[in-house]
Structure formats: C-alpha cells, structure tokens
Design an enzyme around this catalytic site. Structure first.
Site: not given
Ligand SMILES: CC1(C)Nc2nc(N)[nH]c(=O)c2N=C1O
Length: 159
Positions: A95, A92, A83
């Site tokens: 997540d 990242r 990560r």
């Molecule tokens: C940066 C942020 C808010 N934007 C994201 N945007 C998308 N499309 N998918 C995500 O999983 C995602 N995760 C995040 O943490």
C-alpha cells in the site's frame, strides 16, 4: 514544488523486503526528490485480525507532481509490486498512501487530503513523528498531541 508524506504498508510475501524495495523504487524514480524514510515498524493489523502482521513506514519528499499525478505514480508502483487486495481491509502486497501534500485540505472521488485514517493509525503517526516531530497538521493539531492522544498498538521498530 510540494512537500509530501507517503505511508507504506505491506503484510503479504516478505513485507520487510517489499518495503525496502519500494523505498528504493521511490528514491530512484523521477517523481520524488529529497526523499527521507522513517524506520520500519511491525504492527498487528488494524481491522480484521485474521491476517499477518503489517510492516509500515513513512517517507517524506518534495515533488513537482500535482496530487492526482502523484497518486497515479504510486498506484503504478503498487501494481508493479503485484498489488493484491482480495478484500476490503484485507491483506495486501503493498500500500502506498498519500498522507499530506503541504497544508492541502481536499476531498475528491480519488483522493482525500489529509489521509482520512491518519489521526487514528499509530502505524502512521509513530513513523510520521519520527520523520517530522514538529509537524503541525492542516487542522492545527500537532503530531505530538496526536501521538500522545492515541493508545499504542504493539508497534515494534524493526530497523
Ligand atoms: C487493513 C488496514 C486498515 N489495517 C492495517 N493495519 C496495520 N497495522 N497496518 C496497515 O498498514 C494497515 N492497513 C490497512 O489498510
């Protein structure tokens, strides 16, 4: 035993392969049973646009773990996948976010349930609705109402 919903997201490296590997990890580990996964979806980043598109999915499962123990387990898997989170809302490697644990509503230092971003993230609501179209959220809102109420990014189903 609790029924949980977990969101997966990645936009560094090979996000499709990362999610497939993470799904295998979740399915093969001891913590989750009766695991079901949504399709994978590609979407533009919500937040800072100067980052690669994301690949997202949602899984549902049952678990004997308490919420914070489940969080520890998921964070260990995120670390296992290297990560990297260089900046807030930045790109990242992987997540894993707990969205729902049964009808639990709780806020603590480490974990807020339902996930606070759930209702405004189409990259969560769309795969969640694929898995659980009749789901009613703890606040009484149905997933269908939520899905209809949000404008849709260009979510593209990958698999
Ligand atoms: C940066 C942020 C808010 N934007 C994201 N945007 C998308 N499309 N998918 C995500 O999983 C995602 N995760 C995040 O943490």
């Amino acid at each position: 035993m609790a029924k949980v919903y977990i969101a997966l997201g990645a936009n560094l490296g090979d996000p499709v392969q990362t999610l497939k590997d993470a799904l295998l990890e979740l399915a093969s580990g001891p913590a989750l049973q009766q695991l079901r996964a949504s399709s994978l979806y590609r979407s533009k980043p919500m937040g800072p646009a100067d980052q690669p598109d994301y690949v997202n999915a949602v899984v549902t499962a049952t678990t004997e773990l308490e919420p914070l123990a489940l969080l520890d387990y998921l964070q260990a898997i995120e670390q296992q996948f290297g990560r990297q989170r260089l900046r807030h809302w930045g790109p990242r490697t992987l997540d894993l976010d707990i969205l729902l644990v049964d009808d639990l509503v709780s806020t603590s230092e480490r974990l807020t349930l339902p996930h606070p971003g759930l209702s405004e993230r189409d990259f969560v609501v769309v795969p969640l609705a694929e898995l659980a179209p009749t789901l009613v959220l703890p606040n009484g809102q149905t997933l269908q109402q939520l899905k209809q109420s949000m404008q849709h990014h260009d979510l593209v189903k990958i698999s």
